[in-house]
Design a protein around this motif. Structure first.
Motif, PDB file in Angstrom:
ATOM      1  N   THR A 233       0.826  -1.209   0.000  1.00 12.04           N
ATOM      2  CA  THR A 233       0.000   0.000   0.000  1.00 12.04           C
ATOM      3  C   THR A 233       0.857   1.255   0.000  1.00 12.04           C
ATOM      4  O   THR A 233       0.583   2.215  -0.731  1.00 12.04           O
ATOM      5  CB  THR A 233      -0.933   0.006   1.222  1.00 12.04           C
ATOM      6  OG1 THR A 233      -1.731  -1.189   1.215  1.00 12.04           O
ATOM      7  CG2 THR A 233      -1.845   1.219   1.209  1.00 12.04           C
ATOM      8  N   PHE A 237       0.956   4.348  -2.819  1.00 13.41           N
ATOM      9  CA  PHE A 237       0.813   5.758  -2.465  1.00 13.41           C
ATOM     10  C   PHE A 237       2.036   6.566  -2.891  1.00 13.41           C
ATOM     11  O   PHE A 237       1.909   7.686  -3.385  1.00 13.41           O
ATOM     12  CB  PHE A 237       0.584   5.913  -0.959  1.00 13.41           C
ATOM     13  CG  PHE A 237      -0.855   5.849  -0.552  1.00 13.41           C
ATOM     14  CD1 PHE A 237      -1.630   7.001  -0.528  1.00 13.41           C
ATOM     15  CD2 PHE A 237      -1.445   4.647  -0.206  1.00 13.41           C
ATOM     16  CE1 PHE A 237      -2.969   6.951  -0.164  1.00 13.41           C
ATOM     17  CE2 PHE A 237      -2.784   4.583   0.159  1.00 13.41           C
ATOM     18  CZ  PHE A 237      -3.551   5.737   0.181  1.00 13.41           C
ATOM     19  N   SER A 241       2.061   9.735  -5.428  1.00 12.49           N
ATOM     20  CA  SER A 241       2.646  11.002  -4.997  1.00 12.49           C
ATOM     21  C   SER A 241       3.761  11.445  -5.944  1.00 12.49           C
ATOM     22  O   SER A 241       3.861  12.623  -6.304  1.00 12.49           O
ATOM     23  CB  SER A 241       3.197  10.851  -3.579  1.00 12.49           C
ATOM     24  OG  SER A 241       3.841  12.044  -3.164  1.00 12.49           O
ATOM     25  N   THR A 299      -0.671  11.078   6.326  1.00 10.95           N
ATOM     26  CA  THR A 299      -1.810  11.777   5.722  1.00 10.95           C
ATOM     27  C   THR A 299      -1.531  13.268   5.587  1.00 10.95           C
ATOM     28  O   THR A 299      -1.833  13.891   4.560  1.00 10.95           O
ATOM     29  CB  THR A 299      -3.075  11.560   6.570  1.00 10.95           C
ATOM     30  OG1 THR A 299      -3.380  10.160   6.622  1.00 10.95           O
ATOM     31  CG2 THR A 299      -4.263  12.304   5.973  1.00 10.95           C
ATOM     32  N   VAL A 404      -6.605  14.241  -3.134  1.00 15.75           N
ATOM     33  CA  VAL A 404      -7.355  12.981  -3.167  1.00 15.75           C
ATOM     34  C   VAL A 404      -6.596  11.898  -2.398  1.00 15.75           C
ATOM     35  O   VAL A 404      -7.183  11.107  -1.639  1.00 15.75           O
ATOM     36  CB  VAL A 404      -7.615  12.538  -4.618  1.00 15.75           C
ATOM     37  CG1 VAL A 404      -8.173  11.121  -4.661  1.00 15.75           C
ATOM     38  CG2 VAL A 404      -8.575  13.504  -5.303  1.00 15.75           C
ATOM     39  N   LEU A 405      -5.275  11.863  -2.567  1.00 12.30           N
ATOM     40  CA  LEU A 405      -4.456  10.885  -1.849  1.00 12.30           C
ATOM     41  C   LEU A 405      -4.567  11.076  -0.338  1.00 12.30           C
ATOM     42  O   LEU A 405      -4.563  10.105   0.423  1.00 12.30           O
ATOM     43  CB  LEU A 405      -2.991  11.007  -2.277  1.00 12.30           C
ATOM     44  CG  LEU A 405      -2.647  10.524  -3.682  1.00 12.30           C
ATOM     45  CD1 LEU A 405      -1.187  10.840  -4.004  1.00 12.30           C
ATOM     46  CD2 LEU A 405      -2.906   9.027  -3.815  1.00 12.30           C
ATOM     47  N   LEU A 407      -7.164  12.082   1.340  1.00 10.32           N
ATOM     48  CA  LEU A 407      -8.438  11.506   1.782  1.00 10.32           C
ATOM     49  C   LEU A 407      -8.359   9.985   1.864  1.00 10.32           C
ATOM     50  O   LEU A 407      -8.848   9.371   2.824  1.00 10.32           O
ATOM     51  CB  LEU A 407      -9.557  11.922   0.820  1.00 10.32           C
ATOM     52  CG  LEU A 407      -9.915  13.413   0.795  1.00 10.32           C
ATOM     53  CD1 LEU A 407     -10.932  13.691  -0.308  1.00 10.32           C
ATOM     54  CD2 LEU A 407     -10.459  13.862   2.150  1.00 10.32           C
ATOM     55  N   VAL A 408      -7.729   9.379   0.888  1.00  3.96           N
ATOM     56  CA  VAL A 408      -7.630   7.913   0.881  1.00  3.96           C
ATOM     57  C   VAL A 408      -6.655   7.436   1.958  1.00  3.96           C
ATOM     58  O   VAL A 408      -6.883   6.417   2.624  1.00  3.96           O
ATOM     59  CB  VAL A 408      -7.200   7.417  -0.510  1.00  3.96           C
ATOM     60  CG1 VAL A 408      -7.103   5.897  -0.525  1.00  3.96           C
ATOM     61  CG2 VAL A 408      -8.173   7.896  -1.580  1.00  3.96           C
ATOM     62  N   ALA A 409      -5.543   8.168   2.139  1.00  8.85           N
ATOM     63  CA  ALA A 409      -4.540   7.776   3.135  1.00  8.85           C
ATOM     64  C   ALA A 409      -5.106   7.778   4.540  1.00  8.85           C
ATOM     65  O   ALA A 409      -4.715   6.964   5.384  1.00  8.85           O
ATOM     66  CB  ALA A 409      -3.337   8.719   3.058  1.00  8.85           C
ATOM     67  N   ARG A 411      -7.750   6.687   5.505  1.00  8.78           N
ATOM     68  CA  ARG A 411      -8.443   5.415   5.740  1.00  8.78           C
ATOM     69  C   ARG A 411      -7.518   4.214   5.585  1.00  8.78           C
ATOM     70  O   ARG A 411      -7.697   3.205   6.269  1.00  8.78           O
ATOM     71  CB  ARG A 411      -9.614   5.265   4.766  1.00  8.78           C
ATOM     72  CG  ARG A 411     -10.700   6.323   4.922  1.00  8.78           C
ATOM     73  CD  ARG A 411     -11.850   6.046   3.972  1.00  8.78           C
ATOM     74  NE  ARG A 411     -12.433   4.728   4.190  1.00  8.78           N
ATOM     75  CZ  ARG A 411     -13.362   4.176   3.414  1.00  8.78           C
ATOM     76  NH1 ARG A 411     -13.799   4.842   2.359  1.00  8.78           N
ATOM     77  NH2 ARG A 411     -13.835   2.984   3.686  1.00  8.78           N
ATOM     78  N   LYS A 412      -6.529   4.309   4.702  1.00  9.28           N
ATOM     79  CA  LYS A 412      -5.702   3.145   4.374  1.00  9.28           C
ATOM     80  C   LYS A 412      -4.390   3.091   5.149  1.00  9.28           C
ATOM     81  O   LYS A 412      -3.897   1.998   5.451  1.00  9.28           O
ATOM     82  CB  LYS A 412      -5.397   3.140   2.867  1.00  9.28           C
ATOM     83  CG  LYS A 412      -6.624   3.005   1.981  1.00  9.28           C
ATOM     84  CD  LYS A 412      -7.272   1.647   2.142  1.00  9.28           C
ATOM     85  CE  LYS A 412      -8.423   1.470   1.153  1.00  9.28           C
ATOM     86  NZ  LYS A 412      -9.093   0.145   1.317  1.00  9.28           N
ATOM     87  N   THR A 414      -3.396   3.875   8.335  1.00  5.58           N
ATOM     88  CA  THR A 414      -3.693   4.200   9.728  1.00  5.58           C
ATOM     89  C   THR A 414      -2.560   3.733  10.645  1.00  5.58           C
ATOM     90  O   THR A 414      -1.819   2.793  10.317  1.00  5.58           O
ATOM     91  CB  THR A 414      -5.002   3.540  10.176  1.00  5.58           C
ATOM     92  OG1 THR A 414      -4.847   2.118  10.105  1.00  5.58           O
ATOM     93  CG2 THR A 414      -6.152   3.965   9.271  1.00  5.58           C
TER      94      THR A 414
END
Length: 427
Positions: A233, A237, A241, A299, A404-405, A407-409, A411-412, A414
């Motif tokens: 993951t 990311f 980036s 994040t 956008v990354l 927002l996803v980070a 959740r993913k 953590t």
């Protein structure tokens, strides 16, 4: 915020060792040359053409080897003495830069020549940089990797961006021959320092087992990464980036000239702003690690990156650019120190080069795609929007992607998942 059990709030201050100091010195010399190249190569290309697509192709050539050869570099790094591999890679880079110096002196360095030089330098950097990350855990104790990585980043950024890029701005105005010649000399000096390191830096097989064929070794590294959910993951990311960052890097020299109105000296100072943030980050981040949850930190990096890219596109001012790029530099080091130290602890030593190379194939391999996208986008939109607006579009696009990354980070990536991975690895 409570500390994680088993971690000290104060990193140990024992010396990191003679070989680490030599590795640090070689990295500083090499990055001083890289800082000069960061300004010199795109600026020299801009004297040959003002086409955004052609300029982005030069930038793309330096990153394309990460897509094509990173896995190969990982296999080689897990089969041979890693110090010797670094020496060979740096020696090849020095030879390429000597050739470039002679071609510039003879005034025969055309755009295709610049592309070939950028590609050759990129090949050497793949083998050198990937191996430099792999060799570090055999040079310093794993418990001090944050400090070692932070110090390494600090020194390299001071050399590359605080010293190298401003010097490059003055050298470019003086003589391109001296500019490329100095790069070659610095890389050659780095080779001499690496040769002074003593010991065997060849990774040992587990329980005396044979390493197997290169193909099997390559597949082992790729499989290990793909099966590790967290590192897989993180690699995705990082790739997204770097796709965003590479879009800006591809057109930065033209953006500096035509939008910010900077000459070679001003352009040379722009990376110094990044270095300010990186140097501060390299000193501060290792001390922040016990107090700031890693999930929140990763994040926040995307939030800073995205906001800065959008702001520069909307308000193209040189001073604002410098201030925002300082924040990006700090955020970049925060990401690198946290994730690199994590990788070095989670990945088994016998697989380190291969897994790191697979990770960087995903994380860095997309950079040429982003550069090509930015150059193509700017070229296509220039007749419609005008040159200045067209050169700002890649910054807007990369900013939107970074947000956008973020927002996803959230959740993913953590803290809970990161701690679980460390526990599973016995860290």
């Amino acid at each position: 915020m409570g500390l994680r059990p088993g971690r000290s709030a104060s990193p140990p201050r024992e010396p990191l060792g003679r070989d680490y100091r030599r590795l640090l010195t070689a990295g500083a010399l090499g990055n001083l040359g890289d800082g000069i190249a960061l300004v010199a190569l795109p600026w020299y290309a801009s004297t040959l053409t003002d086409d955004p697509l052609a300029i982005s192709a030069v930038a793309m050539a330096t990153r394309l080897p990460w897509l094509l050869l990173a896995l190969v570099a990982g296999v080689v790094g897990d089969r041979v003495d890693r110090r010797r591999l670094m020496v060979m890679a740096a020696s090849g880079k020095a030879a390429v830069l000597v050739a470039m110096t002679l071609l510039v002196a003879l005034d025969v360095a055309s755009l295709p020549v610049v592309l070939l030089v950028a590609l050759a330098v990129g090949v050497c950097e793949v083998f050198f940089d990937n191996t430099a990350q792999s060799i570090l855990p055999s040079v310093v104790p794993r418990s001090r990797l944050e400090r070692a990585n932070g110090t390494l980043w600090s020194v390299e950024e001071v050399a590359g961006r605080f010293v190298g890029t401003p010097v490059a701005g003055f050298l470019v105005a003086l003589s391109m021959v001296w500019t490329f010649g100095l790069q070659a000399l610095l890389v050659a000096c780095a080779v001499l320092v690496l040769l002074s390191m003593r010991g065997d830096f060849r990774p040992a097989p587990v329980d005396g087992q044979d390493r197997g064929s290169p193909r099997h070794m390559l597949l082992d590294g790729v499989r290990w990464l793909w099966r590790h959910r967290l590192l897989r993951t993180l690699a995705v990311f990082l790739g997204a980036s770097n796709l965003a960052a590479s879009m800006n890097a591809a057109v930065l020299v033209l953006f500096a000239q035509d939008v910010l109105g900077l000459n070679s000296r001003g352009y040379g100072l722009l990376p110094t702003a990044v270095a300010v943030g990186m140097v501060v980050g390299a000193q501060v981040v290792p001390w922040m690690v016990p107090y700031v949850p890693p999930g929140a930190a990763l994040t926040l990096v995307f939030v800073v990156q995205g906001a800065a890219y959008v702001a520069v596109a909307v308000v193209p001012d040189a001073l604002l650019f410098a201030g925002l790029w300082t924040l990006i530099g700090f955020a970049t080091v925060w990401w690198n120190v946290v994730t690199l130290s994590l990788r070095q602890r989670l990945i088994p030593g016998r697989l380190l080069s291969r897994v790191l190379s697979a990770y960087r194939t995903i994380g860095w391999g997309v950079a040429p795609i982003g550069m090509l996208m930015a150059g193509s986008l700017a070229s296509l939109l220039e007749p419609i929007l005008g040159r200045q607006n067209a050169l700002s579009v890649p910054f807007l696009a990369s900013g939107a992607l970074s947000l956008v990354l973020a927002l996803v980070a959230a959740r993913k990536l953590t803290t809970k998942r990161i701690r679980a991975a460390e526990t599973a690895a016995g860290v």
